[in-house]
Design a protein around this motif. Structure first.
Motif, PDB file in Angstrom:
ATOM      1  N   SER A 294      87.057  87.433  51.755  1.00  0.00           N
ATOM      2  CA  SER A 294      86.612  88.329  50.673  1.00  0.00           C
ATOM      3  C   SER A 294      87.560  89.517  50.555  1.00  0.00           C
ATOM      4  O   SER A 294      88.255  89.857  51.518  1.00  0.00           O
ATOM      5  CB  SER A 294      85.191  88.840  50.961  1.00  0.00           C
ATOM      6  N   THR A 300      82.062  88.407  53.611  1.00  0.00           N
ATOM      7  CA  THR A 300      81.846  86.992  53.284  1.00  0.00           C
ATOM      8  C   THR A 300      80.548  86.561  53.965  1.00  0.00           C
ATOM      9  O   THR A 300      80.378  86.781  55.167  1.00  0.00           O
ATOM     10  CB  THR A 300      83.018  86.149  53.835  1.00  0.00           C
ATOM     11  N   HIS A 324      78.664  87.912  44.708  1.00  0.00           N
ATOM     12  CA  HIS A 324      79.544  87.147  43.815  1.00  0.00           C
ATOM     13  C   HIS A 324      79.916  85.839  44.488  1.00  0.00           C
ATOM     14  O   HIS A 324      79.926  85.763  45.720  1.00  0.00           O
ATOM     15  CB  HIS A 324      80.828  87.937  43.528  1.00  0.00           C
ATOM     16  N   ASP A 327      85.837  83.415  46.359  1.00  0.00           N
ATOM     17  CA  ASP A 327      87.052  82.803  45.828  1.00  0.00           C
ATOM     18  C   ASP A 327      87.275  81.508  46.613  1.00  0.00           C
ATOM     19  O   ASP A 327      87.315  81.524  47.847  1.00  0.00           O
ATOM     20  CB  ASP A 327      88.190  83.817  46.045  1.00  0.00           C
ATOM     21  N   ASP A 328      87.403  80.384  45.908  1.00  0.00           N
ATOM     22  CA  ASP A 328      87.547  79.133  46.670  1.00  0.00           C
ATOM     23  C   ASP A 328      89.015  78.746  46.873  1.00  0.00           C
ATOM     24  O   ASP A 328      89.323  77.617  47.253  1.00  0.00           O
ATOM     25  CB  ASP A 328      86.715  77.996  46.054  1.00  0.00           C
ATOM     26  N   GLY A 329      89.901  79.703  46.680  1.00  0.00           N
ATOM     27  CA  GLY A 329      91.327  79.423  46.883  1.00  0.00           C
ATOM     28  C   GLY A 329      91.792  79.705  48.303  1.00  0.00           C
ATOM     29  O   GLY A 329      90.989  79.883  49.220  1.00  0.00           O
ATOM     30  N   GLY A 332      90.567  82.865  49.970  1.00  0.00           N
ATOM     31  CA  GLY A 332      89.121  82.937  50.080  1.00  0.00           C
ATOM     32  C   GLY A 332      88.618  81.925  51.093  1.00  0.00           C
ATOM     33  O   GLY A 332      88.939  81.980  52.290  1.00  0.00           O
TER      34      GLY A 332
END
Ligand SMILES: Cc1cc2nc3c(=O)[nH]c(=O)nc-3n(C[C@H](O)[C@H](O)[C@H](O)COP(=O)(O)OP(=O)(O)OC[C@H]3O[C@@H](n4cnc5c(N)ncnc54)[C@H](O)[C@@H]3O)c2cc1C
Length: 354
Positions: A294, A300, A324, A327-329, A332
């Motif tokens: 995060s 996170t 939120h 981020d799945d990248g 993240g």
């Protein structure tokens, strides 16, 4: 369970002498005759052992089967996609909305905000990590029943707290009946053993209502840590925050960075037991919380159980946190998976070498 009783002597031979004791405090917490005590960071027998075997079978190092525990706790084993971080339902980036919490918290204040909601709802106490009066940054379990108490424990101590001793204390000395436990991955394994193992402790099983695990790559050996700081001319008592982030070990004093070195510089301070631990993301908690994955100033949060989902949802509904999707990248979720895999691989190598 084996035919011959497994008693404290077996813990000494199989765990303590091998330097794999994580000092979660579980053995002291379950000893029915108060004969096991953590002294100088090591479990010791201080009286007559009655050979009840509780200390051995509740130890997360001596006795823990990942697959069996996943079935018991989650009702299923992890899928291939969950190989690195264990069974979960969802992952978010979370930030507390309360300025007082954010001012004291390590990252996004998710842990302290969720605990605050827990105490204003059905919970009557929590076990968090405070510090010893005369040893700066030496973590110790504290039992708290208010937001002030939660804030006293906020922030990360990179030393070990035998937090499960705090659980026994919350029940026996504070007569609390619905408590939350915050702890490292090894402490989450310890509490699950005590709740579900072959010789479970019913008092503890009935009282622990929420388990929040923090991500953990390692803890520092206290004497080595203090010696290092002294060598660097740092007065530990004056430091207000230590951080491990992006491969750096950082110390802050009055909000200013006074020390910033590569993490490799402090690797020699890591406790021996951490080298054989393969759990980064507190795989057996209800909610796991860390900073990796995060943005700065956010936490996170991995939701693993219905209990965790409810606790997080209640904090959001009360307006204590914003949530939120993570981020799945690469920076993240990818980073969480990468670090978790690295810790597991390192532990497997250490086991092969030992
Ligand atoms: C030893 C250690 C190593 C960590 N390593 C990593 C890492 O490598 N990567 C990563 O992403 N995150 C790591 N974390 C987690 C991270 O430092 C934060 O605790 C997490 O992001 C939660 O932040 P927060 O602002 O939501 O928590 P806060 O609201 O500040 O609450 C933190 C909670 O953790 C408890 N706590 C603090 N120290 C200890 C301790 N030693 N034992 C048990 N409980 C404790 C506090 O009492 C408090 O309740 C580590 C934490 C610890 C304790």
């Amino acid at each position: 369970m084996s035919e011959r009783p497994k008693v404290f002597g077996n813990l000494v031979a199989e765990v303590i002498r091998k330097n794999t004791c994580v000092t979660c405090g579980g053995c002291e917490a379950v000893c029915p005759v108060n004969t096991v005590k953590i002294e100088d960071g090591t479990p010791k027998l201080v009286g007559l052992c009655i050979s009840c075997q509780l200390c051995y079978w509740n130890c997360p190092v001596a006795s823990f089967d990942v697959t069996e525990m996943e079935e018991k706790v989650f009702g299923r084993i992890r899928t291939e996609d969950e190989a690195a971080i264990g069974v979960h339902k969802a992952i978010y980036a979370v930030k507390a909305k309360d300025a007082e919490i954010l001012g004291k918290a390590q990252d996004g204040g998710a842990v302290s905000a969720i605990l605050t909601q827990f105490l204003s709802g059905a919970g009557d106490g929590a076990v968090v990590a405070g510090v010893e009066d005369d040893r700066p940054w030496a973590a110790k379990p504290i039992v708290v029943t208010s937001k002030e108490g939660i804030l006293e424990g906020a922030g990360t101590k990179y030393t070990n707290s035998p937090s499960l001793v705090g659980v026994a204390s919350a029940i026996q000395e504070y007569a609390l009946r619905k408590i939350a436990l915050v702890g490292t991955p090894c402490q989450m394994k310890g509490i699950r053993n005590i709740e579900t193992g072959p010789l479970s402790d019913e008092r503890i099983k009935d009282a622990v209502a929420l388990r929040i695990g923090v991500f953990c790559m390692e803890t520092f050996d206290y004497p080595s840590f203090m010696e290092y700081l002294e060598g660097e001319g740092i007065d530990a008592a004056k430091v207000d925050k230590f951080e491990i982030k992006s491969g750096k070990f950082i110390a802050l004093q009055n909000g200013e960075e006074i020390h910033n070195v590569k993490l490799a510089t402090v690797k020699s301070l890591v406790r021996a037991c951490c080298h054989t631990c393969g759990d980064f993301s507190a795989e057996f908690s209800d909610l796991s919380v860390g900073n990796v994955g995060s943005p700065n100033g956010w936490s996170t949060v991995i939701v693993r159980t219905d209990v965790g989902e409810e606790a997080l949802g209640a904090a959001e509904k009360a307006g204590l946190i914003e949530i939120h999707p993570i981020d799945d990248g690469k920076r993240g979720l990818g980073l969480v998976n990468k670090l978790a895999t690295m810790k597991r691989n390192n532990a497997e190598e250490a086991h092969v070498e030992s």
